[in-house]
Design a protein around this motif. Structure first.
Motif, PDB file in Angstrom:
ATOM      1  N   VAL A 218      43.678  31.602  42.154  1.00 46.02           N
ATOM      2  CA  VAL A 218      42.575  31.733  43.119  1.00 46.02           C
ATOM      3  C   VAL A 218      42.136  33.199  43.138  1.00 46.02           C
ATOM      4  CG1 VAL A 218      42.072  31.641  45.622  1.00 46.02           C
ATOM      5  CG2 VAL A 218      43.318  29.768  44.530  1.00 46.02           C
ATOM      6  N   VAL A 219      40.849  33.428  43.407  1.00 42.56           N
ATOM      7  CA  VAL A 219      40.357  34.809  43.574  1.00 42.56           C
ATOM      8  C   VAL A 219      39.478  34.876  44.823  1.00 42.56           C
ATOM      9  CG1 VAL A 219      40.334  35.326  41.094  1.00 42.56           C
ATOM     10  CG2 VAL A 219      38.253  34.444  42.167  1.00 42.56           C
ATOM     11  N   THR A 220      39.275  36.089  45.301  1.00 39.08           N
ATOM     12  CA  THR A 220      38.246  36.317  46.325  1.00 39.08           C
ATOM     13  C   THR A 220      37.270  37.329  45.721  1.00 39.08           C
ATOM     14  OG1 THR A 220      39.176  38.261  47.400  1.00 39.08           O
ATOM     15  CG2 THR A 220      40.035  36.117  48.115  1.00 39.08           C
ATOM     16  N   SER A 221      36.238  37.664  46.472  1.00 37.72           N
ATOM     17  CA  SER A 221      35.276  38.612  45.899  1.00 37.72           C
ATOM     18  C   SER A 221      35.888  40.010  45.768  1.00 37.72           C
ATOM     19  CB  SER A 221      33.995  38.638  46.731  1.00 37.72           C
ATOM     20  OG  SER A 221      34.297  38.858  48.075  1.00 37.72           O
ATOM     21  N   THR A 222      36.965  40.274  46.514  1.00 34.93           N
ATOM     22  CA  THR A 222      37.624  41.586  46.414  1.00 34.93           C
ATOM     23  C   THR A 222      38.387  41.747  45.103  1.00 34.93           C
ATOM     24  OG1 THR A 222      37.781  42.002  48.783  1.00 34.93           O
ATOM     25  CG2 THR A 222      39.522  42.958  47.437  1.00 34.93           C
ATOM     26  N   ASN A 223      38.990  40.664  44.623  1.00 33.82           N
ATOM     27  CA  ASN A 223      39.871  40.819  43.456  1.00 33.82           C
ATOM     28  C   ASN A 223      39.392  40.047  42.215  1.00 33.82           C
ATOM     29  OD1 ASN A 223      40.472  38.152  44.046  1.00 33.82           O
ATOM     30  ND2 ASN A 223      42.318  38.657  45.190  1.00 33.82           N
ATOM     31  N   ALA A 224      38.236  39.379  42.284  1.00 35.61           N
ATOM     32  CA  ALA A 224      37.808  38.504  41.188  1.00 35.61           C
ATOM     33  C   ALA A 224      37.736  39.252  39.854  1.00 35.61           C
ATOM     34  CB  ALA A 224      36.455  37.873  41.512  1.00 35.61           C
ATOM     35  N   ARG A 225      37.112  40.417  39.856  1.00 39.03           N
ATOM     36  CA  ARG A 225      36.959  41.152  38.602  1.00 39.03           C
ATOM     37  C   ARG A 225      38.331  41.498  37.998  1.00 39.03           C
ATOM     38  NH1 ARG A 225      33.427  46.454  37.129  1.00 39.03           N
ATOM     39  NH2 ARG A 225      34.045  46.460  34.972  1.00 39.03           N
ATOM     40  N   GLN A 226      39.208  42.070  38.834  1.00 43.71           N
ATOM     41  CA  GLN A 226      40.516  42.494  38.304  1.00 43.71           C
ATOM     42  C   GLN A 226      41.342  41.308  37.834  1.00 43.71           C
ATOM     43  OE1 GLN A 226      39.166  43.745  41.157  1.00 43.71           O
ATOM     44  NE2 GLN A 226      40.035  45.739  41.659  1.00 43.71           N
ATOM     45  N   ILE A 227      41.259  40.190  38.571  1.00 45.34           N
ATOM     46  CA  ILE A 227      42.074  39.033  38.162  1.00 45.34           C
ATOM     47  C   ILE A 227      41.534  38.452  36.855  1.00 45.34           C
ATOM     48  CG2 ILE A 227      42.780  36.670  38.788  1.00 45.34           C
ATOM     49  CD1 ILE A 227      43.358  37.698  41.594  1.00 45.34           C
ATOM     50  N   VAL A 228      40.216  38.363  36.726  1.00 44.57           N
ATOM     51  CA  VAL A 228      39.649  37.879  35.453  1.00 44.57           C
ATOM     52  C   VAL A 228      40.082  38.819  34.319  1.00 44.57           C
ATOM     53  CG1 VAL A 228      37.480  37.593  34.170  1.00 44.57           C
ATOM     54  CG2 VAL A 228      37.698  36.629  36.475  1.00 44.57           C
ATOM     55  N   GLU A 229      40.017  40.122  34.583  1.00 49.57           N
ATOM     56  CA  GLU A 229      40.359  41.094  33.527  1.00 49.57           C
ATOM     57  C   GLU A 229      41.857  41.152  33.239  1.00 49.57           C
ATOM     58  OE1 GLU A 229      38.152  44.669  34.701  1.00 49.57           O
ATOM     59  OE2 GLU A 229      36.753  44.171  33.056  1.00 49.57           O
ATOM     60  N   SER A 230      42.678  40.533  34.106  1.00 51.25           N
ATOM     61  CA  SER A 230      44.118  40.512  33.824  1.00 51.25           C
ATOM     62  C   SER A 230      44.437  39.503  32.715  1.00 51.25           C
ATOM     63  CB  SER A 230      44.913  40.208  35.102  1.00 51.25           C
ATOM     64  OG  SER A 230      44.752  38.845  35.473  1.00 51.25           O
ATOM     65  N   PHE A 231      43.457  38.676  32.357  1.00 46.76           N
ATOM     66  CA  PHE A 231      43.638  37.732  31.241  1.00 46.76           C
ATOM     67  C   PHE A 231      43.076  38.356  29.966  1.00 46.76           C
ATOM     68  CE2 PHE A 231      43.813  34.970  34.916  1.00 46.76           C
ATOM     69  CZ  PHE A 231      44.845  34.105  34.582  1.00 46.76           C
ATOM     70  N   PRO A 232      43.676  38.014  28.800  1.00 49.54           N
ATOM     71  CA  PRO A 232      43.151  38.568  27.545  1.00 49.54           C
ATOM     72  C   PRO A 232      41.683  38.217  27.368  1.00 49.54           C
ATOM     73  CG  PRO A 232      45.175  37.302  27.168  1.00 49.54           C
ATOM     74  CD  PRO A 232      44.803  37.106  28.605  1.00 49.54           C
ATOM     75  N   LYS A 233      40.970  39.079  26.670  1.00 44.05           N
ATOM     76  CA  LYS A 233      39.522  38.943  26.478  1.00 44.05           C
ATOM     77  C   LYS A 233      39.163  37.568  25.874  1.00 44.05           C
ATOM     78  CE  LYS A 233      35.604  41.387  26.418  1.00 44.05           C
ATOM     79  NZ  LYS A 233      34.996  42.324  27.286  1.00 44.05           N
ATOM     80  N   GLU A 234      40.041  37.050  25.011  1.00 42.24           N
ATOM     81  CA  GLU A 234      39.727  35.794  24.308  1.00 42.24           C
ATOM     82  C   GLU A 234      40.119  34.553  25.116  1.00 42.24           C
ATOM     83  OE1 GLU A 234      41.607  38.246  23.289  1.00 42.24           O
ATOM     84  OE2 GLU A 234      43.636  37.482  23.054  1.00 42.24           O
ATOM     85  N   GLU A 235      40.735  34.745  26.281  1.00 38.26           N
ATOM     86  CA  GLU A 235      41.149  33.604  27.126  1.00 38.26           C
ATOM     87  C   GLU A 235      39.920  32.760  27.493  1.00 38.26           C
ATOM     88  OE1 GLU A 235      44.476  33.627  28.293  1.00 38.26           O
ATOM     89  OE2 GLU A 235      44.389  31.900  29.637  1.00 38.26           O
ATOM     90  N   LYS A 236      40.066  31.448  27.329  1.00 35.02           N
ATOM     91  CA  LYS A 236      38.960  30.578  27.749  1.00 35.02           C
ATOM     92  C   LYS A 236      39.141  30.304  29.234  1.00 35.02           C
ATOM     93  CE  LYS A 236      38.249  28.348  23.335  1.00 35.02           C
ATOM     94  NZ  LYS A 236      38.561  27.177  22.534  1.00 35.02           N
ATOM     95  N   ILE A 237      38.085  30.523  29.997  1.00 38.06           N
ATOM     96  CA  ILE A 237      38.216  30.438  31.455  1.00 38.06           C
ATOM     97  C   ILE A 237      37.114  29.561  32.059  1.00 38.06           C
ATOM     98  CG2 ILE A 237      38.091  31.791  33.620  1.00 38.06           C
ATOM     99  CD1 ILE A 237      39.306  34.162  32.101  1.00 38.06           C
ATOM    100  N   ILE A 238      37.533  28.717  32.995  1.00 40.87           N
ATOM    101  CA  ILE A 238      36.568  28.014  33.863  1.00 40.87           C
ATOM    102  C   ILE A 238      36.547  28.802  35.164  1.00 40.87           C
ATOM    103  CG2 ILE A 238      36.305  26.001  35.380  1.00 40.87           C
ATOM    104  CD1 ILE A 238      37.353  24.257  33.120  1.00 40.87           C
ATOM    105  N   PHE A 239      35.364  29.131  35.661  1.00 43.09           N
ATOM    106  CA  PHE A 239      35.255  29.840  36.936  1.00 43.09           C
ATOM    107  C   PHE A 239      34.395  29.012  37.884  1.00 43.09           C
ATOM    108  CE2 PHE A 239      33.601  32.708  40.092  1.00 43.09           C
ATOM    109  CZ  PHE A 239      34.619  33.624  40.315  1.00 43.09           C
TER     110      PHE A 239
END
Ligand code: 13P
Length: 312
Positions: A124-145
């Motif tokens: 889960v993310v909030t608007s405070t941590n969304a960027r950092q949490i997304v960036e904690s995954f490797p660049k090639e990670e496939k993500i549903i947001f």
């Protein structure tokens, strides 16, 4: 009104209850709360309180998040009808189907979702941590947001990711008028435009600072000498004005409104009288199916752990 405030304080003490309020609540509710904060802070306070009763002055998903984190506590909300258009834009069965169609994707969900959606989420993310949490995954990670397409597009743009987005939105943040913000900027050329990332990209393009409610507040407190146009729910102006009494904050207007500010009708359902009644009667109480809560707690805890590591 002062009698009602005193009565709430008395009941709160008698019952050892913790009152949490989101920045979008009416000012008088923010003033009586033990803590006022953004969605992340509300989850963090709920997770660490020892109080047996939590009164969540916010909307339903915030109460659910607290209940999932604290299954043995009583979580009350002053008005059970305080829902969230963004959470409603993501029905759990449809989201689960979407997730099942993309089994190789990591699922990142915004906190503005039901517990059932969180149950099929990895983090889960909030608007405070969304960027950092997304960036904690490797660049090639496939993500549903999901579910906010505006926040998702914004994160895609600033991180260079291509996350698959759910097509949901917040009815308040979608409503800001580009024309009226441009007019305000012409009227006050020195004004700094603060915008929440749930706003449409055309509004975010006009913004000088994009951030969560807590981030926008922090910016204003750090620069009280400036004048601000604020594109998020207008409840935040209460805390901004309290912390910066000499600063001018102008609410960014929505497309159609007579008062010129943009209020969430759900957030405004909570009143001091309903807060009193809910403390007195210990109802309405949030319940979450234990089987769903057991799954939903993991991605919320994961968010809290990552946020703690990031110092958020
Ligand atoms: P934050 O509390 O993370 O700023 O988000 C606002 C919101 O969407 C509340 O529903």
């Amino acid at each position: 009104m002062s009698d009602l405030i005193e009565a709430i304080k008395q009941l709160k003490k008698e019952k050892n209850a913790l009152i949490l309020a989101h920045y979008y609540q009416q000012g008088e509710i923010q003033d009586i709360a033990d803590y006022v904060g953004d969605s992340l802070a509300l989850a963090q306070w709920a997770a660490k309180t020892e109080a047996p009763i939590i009164v969540m002055c916010g909307v339903h998903f915030m109460g659910e998040t607290a209940k999932v984190l604290c299954p043995d506590k009583k979580v009350l909300v002053p008005d059970m009808a305080a829902g969230c258009s963004l959470a409603d834009s993501c029905p759990a069965d449809e989201f689960a189907r979407f997730v099942a169609e993309h089994p190789d994707h990591t699922v990142i969900s915004y906190v503005n979702t039901t517990a059932a959606v969180k149950a099929v989420t990895d983090v889960v993310v909030t608007s405070t941590n969304a960027r950092q949490i997304v960036e904690s995954f490797p660049k090639e990670e496939k993500i549903i947001f999901g579910p906010d397409r505006n926040l998702g597009s914004y994160i895609n743009a600033i991180t260079g990711r291509e996350m698959l987005l759910w097509n949901g939105a917040c009815h308040v943040h979608e409503q800001f008028s580009v024309e009226k913000i441009v007019e305000l900027k012409q009227q006050y050329p020195d004004a700094v435009v603060l915008a929440h990332p749930e706003c449409k990209s055309v509004v975010l393009k006009l913004a000088d600072v994009v951030g969560s409610t807590a981030a926008l507040l922090k910016y204003a407190v750090a620069h009280p000498e400036k004048r601000y146009i604020v594109a998020t729910e207008s409840g935040i102006l209460h805390e901004m004005q309290k912390k910066c009494p000499d600063t001018t904050f102008i609410p960014a207007p929505p497309n159609d409104s007579t008062c010129g500010c943009n209020e969430c009708n759900f957030m405004r359902l909570n009143t001091l009288q309903k807060l009193y009644d809910c403390l007195k009667n210990e109802t309405p109480e949030i319940t979450v199916d234990p089987a769903i809560a057991e799954k939903a707690v993991r991605p919320i805890q994961r968010m809290l752990e990552i946020s703690a590591k990031l110092g958020l």
